[in-house]
Scaffold this motif. Structure first.
Motif, PDB file in Angstrom:
ATOM      1  N   GLY A  57      43.772  50.093  47.298  1.00 18.26           N
ATOM      2  CA  GLY A  57      44.213  48.707  47.202  1.00 18.26           C
ATOM      3  C   GLY A  57      43.170  47.703  47.641  1.00 18.26           C
ATOM      4  O   GLY A  57      43.502  46.548  47.933  1.00 18.26           O
ATOM      5  N   GLN A  58      41.905  48.086  47.683  1.00 11.08           N
ATOM      6  CA  GLN A  58      40.861  47.213  48.204  1.00 11.08           C
ATOM      7  C   GLN A  58      39.982  46.644  47.100  1.00 11.08           C
ATOM      8  O   GLN A  58      39.710  47.307  46.098  1.00 11.08           O
ATOM      9  N   PHE A  59      39.538  45.395  47.295  1.00 13.26           N
ATOM     10  CA  PHE A  59      38.576  44.776  46.393  1.00 13.26           C
ATOM     11  C   PHE A  59      37.733  43.774  47.183  1.00 13.26           C
ATOM     12  O   PHE A  59      38.122  43.341  48.278  1.00 13.26           O
ATOM     13  N   LEU A  60      36.569  43.435  46.635  1.00 17.39           N
ATOM     14  CA  LEU A  60      35.659  42.504  47.294  1.00 17.39           C
ATOM     15  C   LEU A  60      35.791  41.120  46.674  1.00 17.39           C
ATOM     16  O   LEU A  60      35.743  40.976  45.447  1.00 17.39           O
ATOM     17  N   PHE A  61      35.969  40.100  47.525  1.00 18.29           N
ATOM     18  CA  PHE A  61      36.047  38.730  47.017  1.00 18.29           C
ATOM     19  C   PHE A  61      35.646  37.747  48.107  1.00 18.29           C
ATOM     20  O   PHE A  61      36.171  37.784  49.224  1.00 18.29           O
ATOM     21  N   THR A  62      34.707  36.859  47.781  1.00 17.80           N
ATOM     22  CA  THR A  62      34.367  35.717  48.624  1.00 17.80           C
ATOM     23  C   THR A  62      34.043  34.553  47.700  1.00 17.80           C
ATOM     24  O   THR A  62      33.744  34.739  46.507  1.00 17.80           O
ATOM     25  N   ILE A  98      36.045  30.138  41.330  1.00 13.25           N
ATOM     26  CA  ILE A  98      37.415  30.635  41.255  1.00 13.25           C
ATOM     27  C   ILE A  98      38.264  30.004  42.357  1.00 13.25           C
ATOM     28  O   ILE A  98      37.958  30.121  43.542  1.00 13.25           O
ATOM     29  N   ASP A  99      39.344  29.323  41.947  1.00 13.86           N
ATOM     30  CA  ASP A  99      40.227  28.635  42.897  1.00 13.86           C
ATOM     31  C   ASP A  99      41.486  29.424  43.223  1.00 13.86           C
ATOM     32  O   ASP A  99      42.060  29.266  44.299  1.00 13.86           O
ATOM     33  N   SER A 100      41.949  30.259  42.267  1.00 14.64           N
ATOM     34  CA  SER A 100      43.197  30.996  42.464  1.00 14.64           C
ATOM     35  C   SER A 100      43.061  32.423  41.967  1.00 14.64           C
ATOM     36  O   SER A 100      42.275  32.704  41.050  1.00 14.64           O
ATOM     37  N   ALA A 146      45.900  31.092  46.516  1.00 14.61           N
ATOM     38  CA  ALA A 146      44.669  30.302  46.506  1.00 14.61           C
ATOM     39  C   ALA A 146      43.502  31.137  47.026  1.00 14.61           C
ATOM     40  O   ALA A 146      43.659  31.950  47.939  1.00 14.61           O
ATOM     41  N   ALA A 147      42.329  30.924  46.444  1.00 11.42           N
ATOM     42  CA  ALA A 147      41.145  31.691  46.841  1.00 11.42           C
ATOM     43  C   ALA A 147      40.527  31.153  48.138  1.00 11.42           C
ATOM     44  O   ALA A 147      39.776  31.861  48.800  1.00 11.42           O
ATOM     45  N   GLN A 148      40.857  29.918  48.489  1.00 16.85           N
ATOM     46  CA  GLN A 148      40.323  29.327  49.705  1.00 16.85           C
ATOM     47  C   GLN A 148      40.975  29.954  50.933  1.00 16.85           C
ATOM     48  O   GLN A 148      42.191  30.118  50.993  1.00 16.85           O
ATOM     49  N   ASN A 149      40.176  30.343  51.916  1.00 19.36           N
ATOM     50  CA  ASN A 149      40.672  30.961  53.150  1.00 19.36           C
ATOM     51  C   ASN A 149      41.567  32.172  52.864  1.00 19.36           C
ATOM     52  O   ASN A 149      42.651  32.336  53.436  1.00 19.36           O
ATOM     53  N   PRO A 178      43.221  35.613  53.087  1.00 18.29           N
ATOM     54  CA  PRO A 178      43.371  36.579  54.184  1.00 18.29           C
ATOM     55  C   PRO A 178      42.850  37.953  53.768  1.00 18.29           C
ATOM     56  O   PRO A 178      42.731  38.251  52.579  1.00 18.29           O
ATOM     57  N   GLN A 179      42.572  38.817  54.743  1.00 22.39           N
ATOM     58  CA  GLN A 179      42.031  40.143  54.438  1.00 22.39           C
ATOM     59  C   GLN A 179      43.114  41.134  54.031  1.00 22.39           C
ATOM     60  O   GLN A 179      42.799  42.242  53.607  1.00 22.39           O
ATOM     61  N   GLN A 180      44.376  40.724  54.144  1.00 20.06           N
ATOM     62  CA  GLN A 180      45.480  41.585  53.703  1.00 20.06           C
ATOM     63  C   GLN A 180      46.482  40.761  52.910  1.00 20.06           C
ATOM     64  O   GLN A 180      46.945  39.719  53.369  1.00 20.06           O
ATOM     65  N   LEU A 181      46.796  41.234  51.693  1.00 16.27           N
ATOM     66  CA  LEU A 181      47.767  40.582  50.829  1.00 16.27           C
ATOM     67  C   LEU A 181      48.965  41.501  50.645  1.00 16.27           C
ATOM     68  O   LEU A 181      48.800  42.703  50.414  1.00 16.27           O
ATOM     69  N   LEU A 182      50.165  40.951  50.725  1.00 20.75           N
ATOM     70  CA  LEU A 182      51.385  41.738  50.582  1.00 20.75           C
ATOM     71  C   LEU A 182      52.082  41.414  49.266  1.00 20.75           C
ATOM     72  O   LEU A 182      52.268  40.245  48.935  1.00 20.75           O
TER      73      LEU A 182
END
Length: 325
Positions: A49-54, A61-63, A77-80, A82-86
Motif C-alpha cells: 500500500g505504499q507509494f512515493l509522493f511529494t 498536482i493539487d489533488s 489535497a496534495a498539500q500537507n 499525511p504519511q498514512q491514508l485511510l
C-alpha cells in the motif's frame, strides 16, 4: 562524516515522501491502489500500500484521487499530505456471481486457445494509463467456472537481425500486471466479478503466453458473458516487488511547455486478426469518470494497430463446464 550525513538526509527524504494506504477498519495495507492525478496521469501503490509522493516530485498536482477494489474512492489535497491514508471499505452486491461455493460435480474441461504472435508491429505497447478488456460470451446454458487465463505476450530478440529465429536470445523483463473480471453491462465492462486483488509477474521465461490459474477465485460465468481485463503496473525487482517506475516522460515542446508522454513497458501485447468479432475495449484509467471505448475505427482512437485491421487482444481461456444432474 560528510558521506554519512548525505546518506542520512537521503533516507530521511525518501521516508518522508513515502505514503501508506490502509484499510480504515482492519488497518491492513490496501495493495496496488490506483492514485490518479486528475490530469491523465498517475501512479500505483505497491503490495504494501505504499507509494512515493511529494510536491517536489509532482509540483503541478493539487489533488489525488485514490481508488481500490472494495473501497470508497478517496479524494484528498496534495498539500500537507499525511504519511498514512485511510480508505473506507465498501460492500457491494454482485449480480449473477456465486462466491465460496464448492461444486462437487463432474465437469468437462474446455479450452479457448490464445492468439500468439511475436511481430513487433502487431503489438500493443502497454502503458499504465490504459486498461484493456476482452469480452467472452457464455457458450452454454450449463454452469461454467473459469479455471485458467492465458495472456499472450510478445518476446523481443536482443539481436534485431535474428528476431525470426526461435532460438535467438530474448530481451529480459520482469513486469507486474493487474487482472480484473467484469460483468457484461449492455456491451461494456460493468461490475467486478471478484473483489480479490489479482496480479501476476511476467518474465521472458513465460514464453509466448503467461498462464494464470484463477480456479481458487470461484468465478462462475454469467449468462450474458463477461470481460477479462489487463493493466500493467510497472517493472519489478527479482523478487517481484513493484519498483517506483517513472510513469511518463517529460519532453519540453517548441513553445517551452512540458509534454508528458506515458512510458511504454515490456512485454508487448500481440493483437490479432484471427478473432472475427471486435471484442476488445480500452479506457484511460487515470482520467476521472472515464468510460470504456471499443477498440475500433471511428471511436476517436489513434493507433497503428487499427490501420492494420488488428482489433483484438487474443486472450485464451480454460473452463470447467459442469454436467447436468
Amino acid at each position: 562524516m560528510y558521506k554519512f550525513l548525505v546518506l542520512f538526509l537521503l533516507i530521511t527524504s525518501i521516508a518522508s515522501a513515502q505514503i501508506t494506504i490502509k484499510d480504515s477498519i482492519t488497518n491492513y495495507p490496501v495493495s496496488y491502489a490506483t492514485i490518479s492525478f486528475g490530469n491523465g496521469n498517475g501512479i500505483f501503490a505497491d503490495d504494501e500500500g505504499q507509494f512515493l509522493f511529494t510536491k517536489k516530485l509532482y509540483p503541478d498536482i493539487d489533488s489525488l484521487f485514490i481508488s481500490a477494489l472494495g473501497f470508497k474512492d478517496l479524494n484528498i489535497a496534495a498539500q500537507n499530505l499525511p504519511q498514512q491514508l485511510l480508505m473506507q471499505p465498501e460492500v457491494s452486491e454482485l449480480d449473477e456471481v456465486l462466491i465460496g461455493v464448492t461444486l462437487d460435480r463432474k465437469f468437462k474441461e474446455e479450452k479457448l486457445k490464445p492468439s500468439l504472435d511475436d511481430d513487433y508491429y502487431k503489438c500493443w505497447l502497454p502503458t499504465i494509463e490504459s486498461e484493456i478488456a476482452v469480452y467472452f460470451p457464455k457458450t452454454t446454458t450449463k454452469d461454467q467456472k473459469l479455471s485458467k487465463v492465458q495472456f499472450p505476450i510478445a518476446l523481443e530478440s536482443k539481436d534485431w537481425e535474428k528476431r525470426n529465429r526461435s532460438n535467438s536470445e530474448k530481451k529480459k523483463f520482469s513486469t507486474l500486471f493487474k487482472v480484473k473480471f467484469y460483468t457484461n453491462n449492455n456491451g461494456v465492462p460493468g461490475k467486478v466479478l471478484t473483489y480479490e486483488t489479482i496480479v501476476f509477474r511476467a518474465t521472458e521465461k513465460d514464453g509466448d503466453a503467461h498462464q494464470l490459474d484463477v480456479d481458487a477465485y470461484d468465478i462462475y460465468i454469467p449468462k450474458n458473458g463477461f470481460f477479462v481485463s489487463l493493466q500493467v503496473l510497472g517493472y519489478t525487482d527479482k523478487a517481484g516487488k513493484l519498483l517506483p517506475n517513472k510513469k511518463y516522460k517529460e519532453i519540453v515542446s517548441k513553445t517551452g511547455g512540458v509534454v508528458k508522454i506515458p512510458t511504454n513497458f515490456r512485454p508487448l501485447l500481440p493483437f490479432t486478426e484471427e478473432v472475427e468479432t471486435k471484442n476488445t475495449y480500452i479506457k484511460r484509467v487515470f482520467i476521472n469518470g472515464n468510460n470504456w471505448v471499443k477498440f475500433d475505427k471511428g471511436n476517436g482512437l489513434q493507433s497503428s494497430l487499427l490501420k492494420r485491421d488488428l482489433f483484438n487482444y487474443g486472450i485464451g481461456l480454460t473452463y470447467k463446464t459442469y454436467k447436468d444432474e
